[in-house]
Design a protein around this motif. Structure first.
Motif, PDB file in Angstrom:
ATOM      1  N   VAL A   1     -57.828 -10.257 -10.473  1.00  0.00           N
ATOM      2  CA  VAL A   1     -56.999 -10.240 -11.513  1.00  0.00           C
ATOM      3  C   VAL A   1     -57.727  -9.781 -12.767  1.00  0.00           C
ATOM      4  CG1 VAL A   1     -56.154 -13.433 -12.802  1.00  0.00           C
ATOM      5  CG2 VAL A   1     -55.674 -11.994 -10.260  1.00  0.00           C
ATOM      6  N   GLU A   2     -59.582  -9.988 -12.734  1.00  0.00           N
ATOM      7  CA  GLU A   2     -59.950  -9.791 -14.062  1.00  0.00           C
ATOM      8  C   GLU A   2     -60.015  -8.587 -14.408  1.00  0.00           C
ATOM      9  OE1 GLU A   2     -63.913 -10.840 -13.226  1.00  0.00           O
ATOM     10  OE2 GLU A   2     -63.625 -12.993 -13.445  1.00  0.00           O
ATOM     11  N   ASN A   3     -59.969  -7.648 -14.120  1.00  0.00           N
ATOM     12  CA  ASN A   3     -59.375  -6.122 -13.916  1.00  0.00           C
ATOM     13  C   ASN A   3     -58.087  -5.608 -14.252  1.00  0.00           C
ATOM     14  OD1 ASN A   3     -60.812  -3.072 -13.636  1.00  0.00           O
ATOM     15  ND2 ASN A   3     -60.523  -3.400 -11.849  1.00  0.00           N
ATOM     16  N   LEU A   4     -56.952  -6.340 -14.066  1.00  0.00           N
ATOM     17  CA  LEU A   4     -56.187  -6.607 -15.020  1.00  0.00           C
ATOM     18  C   LEU A   4     -56.330  -6.844 -16.096  1.00  0.00           C
ATOM     19  CD1 LEU A   4     -53.654  -7.313 -11.734  1.00  0.00           C
ATOM     20  CD2 LEU A   4     -53.978  -5.024 -13.201  1.00  0.00           C
ATOM     21  N   ILE A   5     -56.060  -8.282 -16.541  1.00  0.00           N
ATOM     22  CA  ILE A   5     -56.874  -8.777 -17.601  1.00  0.00           C
ATOM     23  C   ILE A   5     -57.750  -8.410 -18.550  1.00  0.00           C
ATOM     24  CG2 ILE A   5     -57.633 -10.665 -19.118  1.00  0.00           C
ATOM     25  CD1 ILE A   5     -56.643 -12.621 -16.656  1.00  0.00           C
ATOM     26  N   ALA A   6     -58.475  -7.483 -18.330  1.00  0.00           N
ATOM     27  CA  ALA A   6     -59.298  -6.279 -18.969  1.00  0.00           C
ATOM     28  C   ALA A   6     -58.409  -4.897 -19.450  1.00  0.00           C
ATOM     29  CB  ALA A   6     -60.458  -6.128 -18.415  1.00  0.00           C
ATOM     30  N   ALA A   7     -57.122  -4.827 -18.599  1.00  0.00           N
ATOM     31  CA  ALA A   7     -56.878  -4.219 -18.877  1.00  0.00           C
ATOM     32  C   ALA A   7     -55.569  -4.499 -20.325  1.00  0.00           C
ATOM     33  CB  ALA A   7     -56.159  -3.498 -17.877  1.00  0.00           C
ATOM     34  N   GLY A   8     -56.079  -5.768 -20.406  1.00  0.00           N
ATOM     35  CA  GLY A   8     -54.544  -6.531 -21.282  1.00  0.00           C
ATOM     36  C   GLY A   8     -53.293  -6.390 -20.895  1.00  0.00           C
ATOM     37  N   ILE A   9     -53.223  -6.810 -19.519  1.00  0.00           N
ATOM     38  CA  ILE A   9     -52.655  -7.481 -18.836  1.00  0.00           C
ATOM     39  C   ILE A   9     -52.361  -8.703 -18.739  1.00  0.00           C
ATOM     40  CG2 ILE A   9     -50.662  -7.163 -16.564  1.00  0.00           C
ATOM     41  CD1 ILE A   9     -51.637  -3.852 -16.310  1.00  0.00           C
TER      42      ILE A   9
ATOM     43  N   ALA B   1     -69.771 -11.582  -3.481  1.00  0.00           N
ATOM     44  CA  ALA B   1     -70.643 -12.814  -3.885  1.00  0.00           C
ATOM     45  C   ALA B   1     -70.666 -13.975  -4.666  1.00  0.00           C
ATOM     46  CB  ALA B   1     -71.348 -11.132  -4.999  1.00  0.00           C
ATOM     47  N   ASN B   2     -70.164 -14.665  -3.664  1.00  0.00           N
ATOM     48  CA  ASN B   2     -69.534 -16.407  -4.380  1.00  0.00           C
ATOM     49  C   ASN B   2     -68.259 -16.505  -4.430  1.00  0.00           C
ATOM     50  OD1 ASN B   2     -71.054 -16.810  -2.208  1.00  0.00           O
ATOM     51  ND2 ASN B   2     -72.581 -18.569  -3.436  1.00  0.00           N
ATOM     52  N   ARG B   3     -67.370 -15.141  -4.975  1.00  0.00           N
ATOM     53  CA  ARG B   3     -66.515 -15.497  -5.642  1.00  0.00           C
ATOM     54  C   ARG B   3     -65.377 -14.303  -5.158  1.00  0.00           C
ATOM     55  NH1 ARG B   3     -65.056 -12.488 -11.088  1.00  0.00           N
ATOM     56  NH2 ARG B   3     -63.829 -14.684 -11.321  1.00  0.00           N
ATOM     57  N   PRO B   4     -63.808 -15.265  -4.558  1.00  0.00           N
ATOM     58  CA  PRO B   4     -62.660 -14.300  -3.962  1.00  0.00           C
ATOM     59  C   PRO B   4     -62.366 -13.267  -4.425  1.00  0.00           C
ATOM     60  CG  PRO B   4     -62.828 -16.687  -4.819  1.00  0.00           C
ATOM     61  CD  PRO B   4     -63.646 -16.584  -5.310  1.00  0.00           C
ATOM     62  N   ILE B   5     -62.448 -12.516  -3.376  1.00  0.00           N
ATOM     63  CA  ILE B   5     -61.902 -10.996  -3.561  1.00  0.00           C
ATOM     64  C   ILE B   5     -60.616 -10.859  -5.379  1.00  0.00           C
ATOM     65  CG2 ILE B   5     -61.239  -9.020  -3.065  1.00  0.00           C
ATOM     66  CD1 ILE B   5     -61.841  -9.329   0.184  1.00  0.00           C
ATOM     67  N   LEU B   6     -59.477 -11.709  -5.004  1.00  0.00           N
ATOM     68  CA  LEU B   6     -59.015 -12.045  -5.660  1.00  0.00           C
ATOM     69  C   LEU B   6     -58.573 -11.984  -7.304  1.00  0.00           C
ATOM     70  CD1 LEU B   6     -55.736 -11.912  -5.892  1.00  0.00           C
ATOM     71  CD2 LEU B   6     -55.640 -14.574  -5.142  1.00  0.00           C
ATOM     72  N   HIS B   7     -60.082 -12.836  -7.083  1.00  0.00           N
ATOM     73  CA  HIS B   7     -60.724 -13.052  -8.965  1.00  0.00           C
ATOM     74  C   HIS B   7     -60.937 -11.711  -9.549  1.00  0.00           C
ATOM     75  CE1 HIS B   7     -61.043 -18.039  -8.585  1.00  0.00           C
ATOM     76  NE2 HIS B   7     -59.776 -17.276  -7.920  1.00  0.00           N
TER      77      HIS B   7
ATOM     78  N   ALA C   1     -56.510 -16.926   4.086  1.00  0.00           N
ATOM     79  CA  ALA C   1     -55.768 -15.981   3.184  1.00  0.00           C
ATOM     80  C   ALA C   1     -56.960 -15.100   2.783  1.00  0.00           C
ATOM     81  CB  ALA C   1     -54.935 -15.823   2.066  1.00  0.00           C
ATOM     82  N   LYS C   2     -57.173 -13.820   3.412  1.00  0.00           N
ATOM     83  CA  LYS C   2     -58.297 -12.615   3.364  1.00  0.00           C
ATOM     84  C   LYS C   2     -58.613 -12.210   1.316  1.00  0.00           C
ATOM     85  CE  LYS C   2     -54.534  -8.710   3.494  1.00  0.00           C
ATOM     86  NZ  LYS C   2     -54.239  -7.388   3.839  1.00  0.00           N
ATOM     87  N   GLN C   3     -57.395 -12.390   0.622  1.00  0.00           N
ATOM     88  CA  GLN C   3     -57.380 -12.701  -0.655  1.00  0.00           C
ATOM     89  C   GLN C   3     -58.389 -13.236  -0.899  1.00  0.00           C
ATOM     90  OE1 GLN C   3     -54.664 -12.211   0.385  1.00  0.00           O
ATOM     91  NE2 GLN C   3     -53.558 -10.727   0.735  1.00  0.00           N
ATOM     92  N   LEU C   4     -59.216 -14.297  -0.422  1.00  0.00           N
ATOM     93  CA  LEU C   4     -60.127 -15.470  -1.183  1.00  0.00           C
ATOM     94  C   LEU C   4     -61.460 -15.363  -0.276  1.00  0.00           C
ATOM     95  CD1 LEU C   4     -57.410 -17.985  -1.393  1.00  0.00           C
ATOM     96  CD2 LEU C   4     -58.079 -16.583  -3.105  1.00  0.00           C
TER      97      LEU C   4
ATOM     98  N   ARG D   1     -51.688 -19.875  -4.944  1.00  0.00           N
ATOM     99  CA  ARG D   1     -51.365 -20.771  -6.476  1.00  0.00           C
ATOM    100  C   ARG D   1     -53.115 -21.008  -6.424  1.00  0.00           C
ATOM    101  NH1 ARG D   1     -46.008 -21.333  -6.741  1.00  0.00           N
ATOM    102  NH2 ARG D   1     -44.744 -20.668  -4.865  1.00  0.00           N
ATOM    103  N   LYS D   2     -53.436 -21.779  -5.602  1.00  0.00           N
ATOM    104  CA  LYS D   2     -55.079 -22.899  -5.873  1.00  0.00           C
ATOM    105  C   LYS D   2     -55.633 -22.272  -5.983  1.00  0.00           C
ATOM    106  CE  LYS D   2     -57.077 -27.217  -3.741  1.00  0.00           C
ATOM    107  NZ  LYS D   2     -58.484 -26.420  -4.386  1.00  0.00           N
ATOM    108  N   SER D   3     -56.252 -21.099  -5.915  1.00  0.00           N
ATOM    109  CA  SER D   3     -57.702 -20.390  -6.165  1.00  0.00           C
ATOM    110  C   SER D   3     -57.197 -19.457  -7.811  1.00  0.00           C
ATOM    111  CB  SER D   3     -57.942 -18.907  -4.843  1.00  0.00           C
ATOM    112  OG  SER D   3     -58.423 -18.853  -5.816  1.00  0.00           O
ATOM    113  N   LEU D   4     -55.319 -19.473  -7.571  1.00  0.00           N
ATOM    114  CA  LEU D   4     -55.691 -18.290  -9.004  1.00  0.00           C
ATOM    115  C   LEU D   4     -55.667 -20.195 -10.328  1.00  0.00           C
ATOM    116  CD1 LEU D   4     -53.270 -15.678  -7.977  1.00  0.00           C
ATOM    117  CD2 LEU D   4     -55.743 -15.902  -8.886  1.00  0.00           C
ATOM    118  N   ARG D   5     -55.092 -20.343 -10.271  1.00  0.00           N
ATOM    119  CA  ARG D   5     -54.779 -22.291 -11.115  1.00  0.00           C
ATOM    120  C   ARG D   5     -56.209 -22.587 -11.342  1.00  0.00           C
ATOM    121  NH1 ARG D   5     -50.301 -23.925  -7.651  1.00  0.00           N
ATOM    122  NH2 ARG D   5     -51.730 -25.606  -6.787  1.00  0.00           N
ATOM    123  N   GLU D   6     -57.420 -22.461 -10.134  1.00  0.00           N
ATOM    124  CA  GLU D   6     -58.360 -23.467 -10.802  1.00  0.00           C
ATOM    125  C   GLU D   6     -59.613 -22.197 -11.281  1.00  0.00           C
ATOM    126  OE1 GLU D   6     -59.332 -24.141  -6.752  1.00  0.00           O
ATOM    127  OE2 GLU D   6     -59.074 -26.815  -6.301  1.00  0.00           O
ATOM    128  N   GLY D   7     -59.145 -20.852 -11.107  1.00  0.00           N
ATOM    129  CA  GLY D   7     -60.063 -20.005 -11.581  1.00  0.00           C
ATOM    130  C   GLY D   7     -60.156 -19.865 -13.183  1.00  0.00           C
TER     131      GLY D   7
END
Length: 353
Positions: A38-46, A29-35, A22-25, A62-68
């Motif tokens: 997601v971190e930006n959303l969580i940091a905003a309180g979502i 810098a050795n981290r999936p773009i999608l991560h 997936a292009k989002q993965l 699904r697998k990438s976000l579960r393992e994150g």
């Protein structure tokens, strides 16, 4: 307030890498773009995040976000066929429950958080707040014309003659009326339900659509050159020296992160560089703005300004520059050729030069 991340699409501009990923993965810098998204959303309180996925790549998302191990609750929403951003929002309506939400494109990176943007939207009671950035090539984006107060007046998707240089960044905040606007849409000339058209409906119906300017960088990682630039920017701004692996008879210069179990032997590494866990760099030169994934092996080669994904092997290559190399790919020099190469190589490919 909920979050909606769009992580579908086929990623045709990043092929051959996205034939199997997936292009989002694709890593930056050795981290999936999608991560990062997601971190930006969580940091905003979502903490409640819906993720729109496609049948082809949904399971790996699904697998990438579960393992994150993110501190968030994910709901995965299948979009059977990509029909535009507005269609993706409509597909997620059951999850969103007509409540205010942040929509974030899963392959976009921005250089700042969105907490202030979320708080402004919560307090303002508007129907939409969109993030804009001045760009040099507005023909490639959704373009917005604003009034003196910064309210959106006109939106055009990928115009041949852009009415402004203000492009829509991949972060949008919407109230419940966006669903009514989407219901009124017909497909565009591209055969898609455009989010720009939906926002224009809000404007036409007299609902204020506020805008905010992004003052930091914004990178759409849809193509190889864009992805390499994203890797450069992220390493340049966020990389810190952190050596956890073994360094033997080598020179480490600048901000270099070396993961646990990695080995750098008889080599020169000039940061910013990240080397993943279990990787081996031997008799090599690694130049700035390079990411080497976990389990890679780089021997007798020079690599600059590149993204090398997990378990790839590069042996005896005089110079590999501005390249994207997929997982488990193998690039080996068989003949004495002192040449510089720039490659885009998919997973499991084998190249002999």
């Amino acid at each position: 307030m909920k979050g909606l991340v769009l992580a579908g699409g086929k990623g045709t501009r990043l092929r051959p890498v996205t034939y199997s990923l997936a292009k989002q993965l694709v890593p930056v810098a050795n981290r999936p773009i999608l991560h990062y998204v997601v971190e930006n959303l969580i940091a905003a309180g979502i903490a409640q995040i819906g993720v729109v996925i496609s049948p082809e790549t949904g399971e790996m998302i699904r697998k990438s976000l579960r393992e994150g191990h993110f501190d968030a609750e994910f709901s995965f929403i299948l979009q059977e066929e990509p029909k535009g951003l507005a269609h993706a929002v409509s597909t997620a309506r059951v999850f969103l429950e007509d409540e205010p939400f942040v929509m974030y494109l899963g392959d976009n990176l921005i250089g700042s958080g969105i907490r202030d943007l979320v708080e402004r939207f919560r307090q303002g009671g508007d129907e939409a707040l969109i993030l804009l950035k001045e760009v040099e090539n507005p023909r490639m984006f959704g373009v917005v014309v604003t009034d003196r107060e910064g309210n959106a007046q006109r939106l055009v998707e990928k115009p041949s003659v852009p009415p402004s240089n203000l492009a829509l960044v991949g972060v949008y905040l919407f109230g419940r009326r966006i669903f009514d606007a989407i219901d009124s849409l017909a497909p565009s000339a591209r055969g898609e339900y455009e989010i720009t058209d939906a926002i224009q409906v809000l404007v036409n119906r007299g609902f204020p659509v506020r805008t905010a300017r992004l003052e930091t960088w914004w990178l759409d990682t849809g193509k190889k050159d864009d992805l390499l630039e994203a890797n450069r920017v992220v390493l340049d701004e966020w990389a810190k020296p952190d050596v956890r692996g073994s360094v033997v008879d080598s020179s480490i210069v600048g901000r270099v992160r070396i993961g646990e179990g990695a080995l750098v032997e008889r080599s020169i590494v000039r940061g910013p560089v990240v080397i993943g866990e279990g990787a081996v760099v031997r008799d090599a030169r690694i130049g700035p703005f390079t990411s080497i994934g976990c389990g890679c092996c780089i021997e007798g080669s020079t690599v600059d300004y590149s993204v090398i994904m997990e378990d790839a092997r590069i042996c005896g290559v005089e110079r590999l520059d501005a390249s994207l190399v997929g997982c488990r790919a193998r690039i080996v020099r068989r003949m004495r050729r002192d040449i510089s190469m720039s490659l885009c190589v998919g997973d499991d490919a084998e190249i002999e030069v």
